[in-house]
Design a protein around this motif. Structure first.
Motif, mmCIF file in Angstrom:
data_model
loop_
_atom_site.group_PDB
_atom_site.id
_atom_site.type_symbol
_atom_site.label_atom_id
_atom_site.label_comp_id
_atom_site.label_asym_id
_atom_site.label_seq_id
_atom_site.Cartn_x
_atom_site.Cartn_y
_atom_site.Cartn_z
ATOM 1 N N ARG A 55 -29.221 36.587 59.113
ATOM 2 C CA ARG A 55 -28.402 35.505 59.643
ATOM 3 C C ARG A 55 -27.900 34.609 58.519
ATOM 4 N NH1 ARG A 55 -28.693 33.949 64.903
ATOM 5 N NH2 ARG A 55 -26.892 32.712 64.239
ATOM 6 N N ARG A 108 -8.525 30.230 56.179
ATOM 7 C CA ARG A 108 -7.821 31.380 56.737
ATOM 8 C C ARG A 108 -8.318 31.793 58.119
ATOM 9 N NH1 ARG A 108 -4.773 33.829 52.819
ATOM 10 N NH2 ARG A 108 -4.719 35.798 53.962
ATOM 11 N N LEU A 113 -10.385 33.505 60.998
ATOM 12 C CA LEU A 113 -11.041 34.804 61.115
ATOM 13 C C LEU A 113 -10.101 35.890 60.608
ATOM 14 C CD1 LEU A 113 -12.653 34.545 64.629
ATOM 15 C CD2 LEU A 113 -13.859 35.318 62.598
ATOM 16 N N PHE A 146 -18.662 38.150 60.393
ATOM 17 C CA PHE A 146 -18.955 38.560 61.764
ATOM 18 C C PHE A 146 -18.721 40.053 61.933
ATOM 19 C CE2 PHE A 146 -19.725 34.620 63.878
ATOM 20 C CZ PHE A 146 -18.953 33.674 63.243
ATOM 21 N N PRO A 171 -11.826 43.481 75.284
ATOM 22 C CA PRO A 171 -12.349 42.314 74.572
ATOM 23 C C PRO A 171 -13.368 42.729 73.518
ATOM 24 C CG PRO A 171 -12.350 41.934 76.929
ATOM 25 C CD PRO A 171 -12.012 43.387 76.728
ATOM 26 N N GLN A 172 -13.342 42.030 72.409
ATOM 27 C CA GLN A 172 -14.314 42.274 71.357
ATOM 28 C C GLN A 172 -15.511 41.352 71.553
ATOM 29 O OE1 GLN A 172 -12.535 42.190 67.425
ATOM 30 N NE2 GLN A 172 -10.732 43.300 68.131
ATOM 31 N N PHE A 219 -18.647 39.661 69.745
ATOM 32 C CA PHE A 219 -19.049 39.302 68.390
ATOM 33 C C PHE A 219 -20.556 39.091 68.274
ATOM 34 C CE2 PHE A 219 -15.163 38.309 65.918
ATOM 35 C CZ PHE A 219 -14.222 38.484 66.909
ATOM 36 N N GLY A 220 -21.074 39.423 67.098
ATOM 37 C CA GLY A 220 -22.436 39.067 66.756
ATOM 38 C C GLY A 220 -22.501 37.604 66.330
ATOM 39 N N PRO A 221 -23.700 37.109 66.025
ATOM 40 C CA PRO A 221 -23.860 35.692 65.671
ATOM 41 C C PRO A 221 -23.392 35.360 64.264
ATOM 42 C CG PRO A 221 -25.957 36.817 65.535
ATOM 43 C CD PRO A 221 -24.981 37.816 66.096
ATOM 44 N N GLY A 222 -23.113 36.376 63.468
ATOM 45 C CA GLY A 222 -22.601 36.146 62.121
ATOM 46 C C GLY A 222 -23.693 36.068 61.066
ATOM 47 N N TYR A 240 -10.390 32.921 72.273
ATOM 48 C CA TYR A 240 -11.823 33.045 72.112
ATOM 49 C C TYR A 240 -12.395 31.644 71.929
ATOM 50 C CZ TYR A 240 -11.886 38.140 71.460
ATOM 51 O OH TYR A 240 -11.799 39.500 71.638
ATOM 52 N N LYS A 247 -15.847 29.452 70.502
ATOM 53 C CA LYS A 247 -16.980 29.626 69.603
ATOM 54 C C LYS A 247 -17.832 28.362 69.559
ATOM 55 C CE LYS A 247 -18.253 30.727 64.861
ATOM 56 N NZ LYS A 247 -19.239 29.642 64.855
ATOM 57 N N ALA A 265 -23.096 28.270 65.263
ATOM 58 C CA ALA A 265 -24.135 29.277 65.000
ATOM 59 C C ALA A 265 -24.078 30.467 65.961
ATOM 60 C CB ALA A 265 -25.534 28.649 65.027
ATOM 61 N N GLU A 266 -22.950 30.645 66.641
ATOM 62 C CA GLU A 266 -22.770 31.817 67.491
ATOM 63 C C GLU A 266 -21.452 32.496 67.132
ATOM 64 O OE1 GLU A 266 -24.869 29.871 71.474
ATOM 65 O OE2 GLU A 266 -22.973 30.950 71.623
ATOM 66 N N GLY A 267 -21.309 33.747 67.551
ATOM 67 C CA GLY A 267 -20.036 34.408 67.372
ATOM 68 C C GLY A 267 -19.046 33.984 68.446
ATOM 69 N N PRO A 268 -17.758 34.211 68.203
ATOM 70 C CA PRO A 268 -16.760 33.896 69.224
ATOM 71 C C PRO A 268 -16.980 34.732 70.485
ATOM 72 C CG PRO A 268 -15.721 34.274 67.089
ATOM 73 C CD PRO A 268 -17.153 34.708 66.962
ATOM 74 N N PHE A 300 -14.994 36.019 74.136
ATOM 75 C CA PHE A 300 -13.700 36.178 74.784
ATOM 76 C C PHE A 300 -13.581 35.233 75.984
ATOM 77 C CE2 PHE A 300 -9.971 38.003 76.452
ATOM 78 C CZ PHE A 300 -10.163 38.247 77.799
ATOM 79 N N PHE A 329 -10.246 29.751 69.289
ATOM 80 C CA PHE A 329 -9.384 30.575 68.445
ATOM 81 C C PHE A 329 -8.344 31.279 69.305
ATOM 82 C CE2 PHE A 329 -11.400 30.398 64.333
ATOM 83 C CZ PHE A 329 -12.738 30.133 64.605
ATOM 84 N N PHE A 335 -6.096 36.399 64.055
ATOM 85 C CA PHE A 335 -6.616 35.150 64.585
ATOM 86 C C PHE A 335 -5.980 33.953 63.902
ATOM 87 C CE2 PHE A 335 -10.270 36.069 67.325
ATOM 88 C CZ PHE A 335 -10.481 37.412 67.074
#
Lengths: 114, 115
Positions: free
Chosen positions: A9, A41, A43, A91, A102-103, A105-108, B36, B38, B41-44, B46, B89, B105
């Motif tokens: 993480r 920039r 994502l 990510f 839809p994509q 996403f993980g937590p990054g 999206y 966000k 501390a989490e991902g985006p 949908f 986003f 994005f």
């Protein structure tokens, strides 16, 4: 389902070191994406895999970046050697198969290169 | 060259009022648009999408409007709730030089709902 899993993480490393980011997509998803988020920039898409094959790597900044997907449940993004300007949140995302699905996403991974 | 632009980095709205987030794009080949959301501390995640054959799509409190001639889309949230505080986003989908569909994005807008 656990969702997209990313590790680590957080990563803090020194300039010149190799960094490996890991991703486990959602089971049954055929597409996998690596993104980088920066303030300037937003994502940015780095690379896109479909059925484990790289389809579009035009966003990979330079040769220091490489990505692999050896099987449907695992992908890595490697930076070698790392530089301070690589500091960002990375990510991983996956989707079913249709490009318009839809994509998810993980937590990054927050990467800091000193 | 930023093809998808969110010119407002932040927006504050009173709880219960309407939140309007804006997005502009430059590439006329984009034909599918998404929002999206966000949290820190989490991902985006949908939220809602719209095809270029439509000018409006609604899902509960969320409505997306598309103005193709102006190359502009907006997300309306009504009524706004504290849980809506997040970064939003805008994304646009089009065919890349490699022949695959690709999401581009924007830089995001931080929405803060004031109780």
């Amino acid at each position: 389902d656990a969702g997209v899993i990313q590790s680590p993480r957080h990563e803090v490393t020194e300039m010149g070191q190799e960094v490996t980011l890991r991703c486990k997509p959602i089971s049954g998803h055929n597409s996998l994406f690596w993104y980088r988020q920066t303030m300037m920039r937003g994502l940015e898409l780095l690379i896109y895999f479909n059925n484990n094959v790289p389809i579009d790597d035009s966003g990979m900044p330079e040769d220091r970046f490489s990505a692999k997907m050896p099987n449907a449940s695992f992908s890595t993004l490697k930076i070698q050697p790392s530089e301070p300007r690589d500091s960002a949140v990375y990510f991983c995302a996956s989707s079913l198969s249709d490009p318009r699905d839809p994509q998810y996403f993980g937590p990054g991974t927050r990467l800091t290169v000193l | 060259d930023q093809q998808v632009k969110q010119n407002s980095p932040s927006l504050s709205v009173q709880e219960g009022r309407i939140s309007i987030l804006n997005c502009d794009y430059t590439n006329s080949m984009f034909d599918y648009f998404l929002w999206y959301k966000k949290y820190p501390a989490e991902g985006p995640t949908f939220l809602i999408s719209i095809s270029s054959i439509k000018d409006k799509n609604e899902d509960g409190r969320f409505t997306v409007f598309l103005n193709k001639s102006a190359k502009h889309l907006s997300l309306h949230i009504v009524p706004s709730q504290p849980g809506d505080s997040a970064v939003y986003f805008c994304a646009a989908s089009g065919i890349s030089n490699f022949g695959n569909e690709k999401l581009t994005f924007g830089t995001g807008t931080r929405l803060t709902i004031i109780p």
